[in-house]
Design a protein around this motif. Structure first.
Motif, PDB file in Angstrom:
ATOM      1  N   UNK A 187       4.012  -8.297   5.839  1.00  0.00           N
ATOM      2  CA  UNK A 187       3.864  -7.366   6.958  1.00  0.00           C
ATOM      3  C   UNK A 187       3.000  -6.168   6.578  1.00  0.00           C
ATOM      4  N   UNK A 188       3.214  -5.641   5.370  1.00  0.00           N
ATOM      5  CA  UNK A 188       2.404  -4.510   4.915  1.00  0.00           C
ATOM      6  C   UNK A 188       0.936  -4.894   4.763  1.00  0.00           C
ATOM      7  N   UNK A 189       0.680  -6.077   4.262  1.00  0.00           N
ATOM      8  CA  UNK A 189      -0.691  -6.530   4.076  1.00  0.00           C
ATOM      9  C   UNK A 189      -1.413  -6.677   5.412  1.00  0.00           C
ATOM     10  N   UNK A 190      -0.683  -7.115   6.438  1.00  0.00           N
ATOM     11  CA  UNK A 190      -1.299  -7.234   7.758  1.00  0.00           C
ATOM     12  C   UNK A 190      -1.713  -5.877   8.305  1.00  0.00           C
ATOM     13  N   UNK A 191      -0.916  -4.853   8.018  1.00  0.00           N
ATOM     14  CA  UNK A 191      -1.267  -3.502   8.450  1.00  0.00           C
ATOM     15  C   UNK A 191      -2.475  -2.991   7.662  1.00  0.00           C
ATOM     16  N   UNK A 192      -2.450  -3.209   6.342  1.00  0.00           N
ATOM     17  CA  UNK A 192      -3.553  -2.736   5.496  1.00  0.00           C
ATOM     18  C   UNK A 192      -4.873  -3.407   5.860  1.00  0.00           C
ATOM     19  N   UNK A 193      -4.821  -4.687   6.174  1.00  0.00           N
ATOM     20  CA  UNK A 193      -6.053  -5.431   6.436  1.00  0.00           C
ATOM     21  C   UNK A 193      -6.622  -5.151   7.827  1.00  0.00           C
ATOM     22  N   UNK A 194      -5.775  -4.714   8.750  1.00  0.00           N
ATOM     23  CA  UNK A 194      -6.253  -4.439  10.111  1.00  0.00           C
ATOM     24  C   UNK A 194      -5.537  -3.226  10.692  1.00  0.00           C
ATOM     25  N   UNK A 195      -5.732  -2.048  10.092  1.00  0.00           N
ATOM     26  CA  UNK A 195      -5.018  -0.854  10.567  1.00  0.00           C
ATOM     27  C   UNK A 195      -5.340  -0.484  12.005  1.00  0.00           C
ATOM     28  N   UNK A 196      -6.528  -0.879  12.482  1.00  0.00           N
ATOM     29  CA  UNK A 196      -6.902  -0.553  13.849  1.00  0.00           C
ATOM     30  C   UNK A 196      -5.917  -1.130  14.865  1.00  0.00           C
ATOM     31  N   UNK A 197      -5.206  -2.194  14.476  1.00  0.00           N
ATOM     32  CA  UNK A 197      -4.258  -2.818  15.405  1.00  0.00           C
ATOM     33  C   UNK A 197      -3.125  -1.855  15.775  1.00  0.00           C
ATOM     34  N   UNK A 198      -2.843  -0.893  14.891  1.00  0.00           N
ATOM     35  CA  UNK A 198      -1.796   0.078  15.196  1.00  0.00           C
ATOM     36  C   UNK A 198      -2.245   1.089  16.247  1.00  0.00           C
ATOM     37  N   UNK A 199      -3.549   1.163  16.485  1.00  0.00           N
ATOM     38  CA  UNK A 199      -4.069   2.057  17.524  1.00  0.00           C
ATOM     39  C   UNK A 199      -4.081   1.376  18.893  1.00  0.00           C
ATOM     40  N   UNK A 200      -3.786   0.077  18.883  1.00  0.00           N
ATOM     41  CA  UNK A 200      -3.797  -0.702  20.117  1.00  0.00           C
ATOM     42  C   UNK A 200      -2.369  -1.085  20.505  1.00  0.00           C
ATOM     43  N   UNK A 201      -2.181  -1.392  21.765  1.00  0.00           N
ATOM     44  CA  UNK A 201      -0.867  -1.843  22.210  1.00  0.00           C
ATOM     45  C   UNK A 201      -0.517  -3.175  21.548  1.00  0.00           C
ATOM     46  N   UNK A 202       0.762  -3.366  21.316  1.00  0.00           N
ATOM     47  CA  UNK A 202       1.234  -4.629  20.747  1.00  0.00           C
ATOM     48  C   UNK A 202       1.262  -5.709  21.817  1.00  0.00           C
ATOM     49  N   UNK A 203       1.429  -6.957  21.389  1.00  0.00           N
ATOM     50  CA  UNK A 203       1.553  -8.072  22.328  1.00  0.00           C
ATOM     51  C   UNK A 203       2.815  -7.868  23.165  1.00  0.00           C
ATOM     52  N   UNK A 204       2.701  -7.661  24.471  1.00  0.00           N
ATOM     53  CA  UNK A 204       3.889  -7.391  25.283  1.00  0.00           C
ATOM     54  C   UNK A 204       4.842  -8.576  25.366  1.00  0.00           C
TER      55      UNK A 204
END
Length: 382
Positions: A43-60
């Protein structure tokens, strides 16, 4: 200024979350083991590799997570402590496959939120809701929140759910039903055969909810009954057997029509309930299920060992199918025992509720934590 609804609310009281000192915390039915390291790293690696995803809404719709949950349930058979690992392969506890699909799952922000949404979707303020007298104390809170009258059914003398009376009340009031199985705080479990009988005899046009928060520690899951009963809704959580109470992930399993109803409620309240990190983490948990199977088996072992210890000291202990024990000792106040243990740096749960006020609910911890609890109880001679 306050609405009459607000003034009449009676909020849920959770187990203590102290900040004044470090305790051995055996009061909230949390898992004593950390999440699987591989799941955390993933889970941490997914955040590190694509931090921009945290600026976007999650899959509803949490589609990937729902797919992983379905695969996990199918691979284990629905009860972790009864599943087996053979050469790294997970062998399910059920002879027949469950056939769970992602369309049968709704995932939410903890099972409490899932419960709130299903209360709104399936229980009406014009009807009663049948439930055991002593069960998860959030049920009456949600009844108050949604203006639903709860029909509480007393337990039998052995503290088990009274199946006959539950059926009688559900038929009398043409009412929906909710049970926790295994039950909390009593720790007892109905067999699937008993639940099947309730489903057969209770109104088929009313929802029948089985809360399986603790089933992974030895109960008998009702997931196979989903093939037969369209009104069955099963609620489960990542908080207990999946070592993730702090992550707030819960889900329900039901036929797709029931799931769509809950989705309608969710989309009228909070379109994005599960954040991106939690979705990724939950998926990684489901992919590392052998770790959690071993954790569940360790907890069951410590539970049985500590149950024997308590009985040897004269305690009345109910036979548990959960990650906790419900016990009392003649001549000893439950509150006094709770306070004595707290002074020793150990927290257990005590309820002021009449009828169970002399019981302690003791979460099963690690071998070292349970050894410390044994020493404290021997020191205080109870």
């Amino acid at each position: 200024m306050l609405s009459s609804r607000m003034e009449n609310l009676r909020p849920y009281v959770p187990g203590e979350q102290p900040h004044d000192r470090e305790y051995i915390k055996l009061n909230a039915n949390e898992n004593p083991y950390p999440p699987c390291p591989a799941a955390v790293e993933r889970a941490l690696e997914q955040v590190k590799s694509a931090p921009q995803r945290l600026a976007l809404y999650s899959d509803p719709d949490s589609l990937a997570l729902r797919e992983k949950i379905a695969a996990m349930l199918n691979s284990t058979g629905g009860v972790l402590s009864r599943a087996r690992i053979d050469g790294g392969e997970v062998l399910p506890c059920e002879a027949e496959g469950l056939g769970i699909t992602s369309e049968m799952i709704y995932a939410g922000n903890g099972s409490d939120e899932v419960l709130s949404f299903l209360f709104y979707a399936f229980f009406d303020s014009a009807e009663k809701l049948v439930s055991p007298e002593f069960s998860y104390s959030f049920y009456p809170v949600y009844c108050g929140f949604h203006s639903i009258e709860m029909e509480k059914v007393p337990l039998l003398n052995d503290w088990q759910i009274d199946v006959d009376e539950m059926i009688l009340r559900a038929k009398k009031f043409h009412a929906p039903t909710i049970i926790a199985n295994p039950n909390a705080p009593t720790s007892l479990c109905l067999s699937r055969k008993q639940v099947r009988r309730m489903l057969e005899e209770c109104p088929r046009d009313m929802a029948f909810v089985v809360d399986e928060a603790y089933v992974d520690f030895g109960g008998e899951s009702c997931l196979p009954l989903l093939r037969e009963f369209e009104n069955l809704v099963i609620v489960r959580t990542f908080s207990k057997s999946l070592c993730a109470a702090g992550m707030r992930l819960g889900y329900l399993v039901a036929n797709p029509k029931m799931v769509r109803a809950v989705l309608t409620v969710k989309n009228s309240v909070n379109h994005f309930p599960i954040d991106s990190f939690a979705q990724n983490f939950g998926s990684a948990v489901c992919e590392n299920i052998p770790y959690y199977i071993e954790c569940a088996k360790k907890i069951v072992f410590e539970r049985e060992d500590f149950s024997e210890f308590l009985r040897a000291r004269g305690f009345f202990v109910l036979p548990s199918s959960t990650n906790f024990l419900f016990a009392k000792k003649e001549g000893h106040s439950g509150k006094a025992m709770y306070e004595s243990l707290k002074k020793e740096g150990i927290l257990v749960r005590h309820f002021d509720t009449e009828g169970i006020e002399d019981f302690l609910r003791i979460t099963v911890g690690t071998k070292e934590q349970m050894a410390a609890l044994k020493r404290a109880m021997e020191k205080m001679d109870f």
